[in-house]
Design an enzyme around this catalytic site. Structure first.
Site, mmCIF file in Angstrom:
data_model
loop_
_atom_site.group_PDB
_atom_site.id
_atom_site.type_symbol
_atom_site.label_atom_id
_atom_site.label_comp_id
_atom_site.label_asym_id
_atom_site.label_seq_id
_atom_site.Cartn_x
_atom_site.Cartn_y
_atom_site.Cartn_z
ATOM 1 C CB THR A 48 -62.143 55.005 -50.451
ATOM 2 O OG1 THR A 48 -61.801 56.033 -49.525
ATOM 3 C CG2 THR A 48 -62.404 53.706 -49.731
ATOM 4 C CG ASN A 50 -63.060 60.107 -50.074
ATOM 5 O OD1 ASN A 50 -62.296 59.150 -50.217
ATOM 6 N ND2 ASN A 50 -63.531 60.447 -48.906
ATOM 7 C CD GLU A 100 -64.944 56.872 -47.842
ATOM 8 O OE1 GLU A 100 -63.919 56.182 -47.977
ATOM 9 O OE2 GLU A 100 -65.272 57.337 -46.763
HETATM 10 N N1 RBF Z 1 -67.073 52.801 -42.300
HETATM 11 C C1 RBF Z 1 -67.810 52.533 -41.197
HETATM 12 O O1 RBF Z 1 -67.707 53.251 -40.205
HETATM 13 N N2 RBF Z 1 -68.692 51.476 -41.168
HETATM 14 C C2 RBF Z 1 -68.860 50.635 -42.222
HETATM 15 O O2 RBF Z 1 -69.676 49.713 -42.144
HETATM 16 C C3 RBF Z 1 -68.078 50.883 -43.394
HETATM 17 N N3 RBF Z 1 -68.176 50.066 -44.467
HETATM 18 C C4 RBF Z 1 -67.419 50.329 -45.583
HETATM 19 C C5 RBF Z 1 -67.525 49.482 -46.676
HETATM 20 C C6 RBF Z 1 -66.772 49.714 -47.825
HETATM 21 C C7 RBF Z 1 -66.905 48.785 -48.982
HETATM 22 C C8 RBF Z 1 -65.894 50.838 -47.872
HETATM 23 C C9 RBF Z 1 -65.091 51.121 -49.094
HETATM 24 C C10 RBF Z 1 -65.791 51.677 -46.779
HETATM 25 C C11 RBF Z 1 -66.544 51.445 -45.624
HETATM 26 N N4 RBF Z 1 -66.464 52.271 -44.513
HETATM 27 C C12 RBF Z 1 -67.189 52.007 -43.395
HETATM 28 C C13 RBF Z 1 -65.744 53.555 -44.619
HETATM 29 C C14 RBF Z 1 -64.358 53.546 -44.106
HETATM 30 O O3 RBF Z 1 -64.378 53.831 -42.737
HETATM 31 C C15 RBF Z 1 -63.632 54.657 -44.890
HETATM 32 O O4 RBF Z 1 -63.483 54.247 -46.236
HETATM 33 C C16 RBF Z 1 -62.282 54.997 -44.342
HETATM 34 O O5 RBF Z 1 -62.414 55.519 -43.056
HETATM 35 C C17 RBF Z 1 -61.556 56.027 -45.217
HETATM 36 O O6 RBF Z 1 -62.238 57.244 -45.263
HETATM 37 MG MG MG Z 2 -60.746 57.982 -49.483
#
Ligand code: RBF
Ligand code: MG
Length: 171
Positions: A48, A50, A100
C-alpha cells in the site's frame, strides 16, 4: 403481487450487494507517499502507498472511516485502479489513522512520489479479523468489488481519464 421469480430476486440482491456505495462528486486526496509499517508488502503481499497525513491536514477528518475504491494518479500521470483503507487497521491496533491505497498494478518503488487518489465510493467498514488469511481474503473481495464497480458504472469509469477529474480541494 410481484411476479419476480426466486432466482430473479436473488440476482437482484446480489447486484445490490456487489455495487458499492458511490460518492458523487468523488473526493480527491493528494499527498506524498511515505513509508508505512512495511507489513503490506511483506506480511500481506498487498503493498500500500501510505499518504502523508500531515500534508492532508484536516481534509481527511470529514471522511467516514472504512474501505473505499477509486482511481490513483502517479507523478508521471499514469492512472491505476485502487482500493483505499482509511482508518486504524484494527487487526494491527494502530494508534494513528492512516490512509493507504493499494494500486491494482505492479509498481516498483513509489516512496517520495506524489499520489492523487480519487475516492469514488465506499465498500465496507473496517473490521477486525481472527487471522491474517481472513484479512487477506477480505481485501481480495474488496479488489473484486472495486473492479466490478469501475467496470459497470460508466459515471465512475469515466474518471480513468484525468481530464474529467474534479479540481483538488488542496494541493
Ligand atoms: N486492516 C484492518 O485491520 N482491517 C481491515 O478491514 C482492513 N481492510 C483493508 C482493506 C484494504 C483494501 C486495504 C488496502 C487495507 C486494509 N487494511 C485493513 C489495512 C491493512 O492492515 C494494512 O494495509 C497493512 O497492515 C499495511 O499497513
Ligand atoms: Mg503501506
Amino acid at each position: 403481487m410481484s411476479s419476480e421469480s426466486k432466482s430473479e430476486s436473488i440476482e437482484k440482491w446480489n447486484s445490490l450487494y456487489i455495487n458499492a456505495i458511490k460518492s458523487e462528486p468523488p473526493s480527491l486526496l493528494t499527498a506524498t507517499i511515505v513509508h508505512g509499517f512495511k507489513r503490506g508488502s511483506k506480511e500481506l503481499g498487498i503493498p500500500t502507498a501510505n499518504l502523508d497525513m500531515d500534508e492532508l491536514g484536516e481534509e481527511f477528518q470529514t471522511f467516514k472511516l472504512g474501505i473505499y475504491y477509486g482511481w490513483a494518479k502517479m507523478n508521471n500521470g499514469d492512472i491505476h485502479r485502487c482500493v483505499v483503507s482509511v482508518g486504524w487497521n484494527p487487526y494491527y491496533k494502530n494508534e494513528k489513522i492512516t490512509i493507504e491505497a493499494h494500486l491494482l498494478t505492479n509498481l516498483e518503488d513509489f516512496y517520495g512520489e506524489k499520489l492523487s487518489v480519487l475516492i469514488c465510493g465506499y465498500l465496507r467498514d473496517e473490521c477486525n479479523f481472527t487471522s491474517l488469511e481472513d484479512l487477506i481474503s477480505c481485501i481480495n473481495e474488496d479488489i473484486r468489488r472495486c473492479n466490478v464497480n469501475l467496470d459497470t458504472d460508466a459515471s465512475i469509469g469515466k474518471y480513468k481519464d484525468t481530464s474529467t477529474w474534479p479540481v483538488a480541494i488542496r494541493k
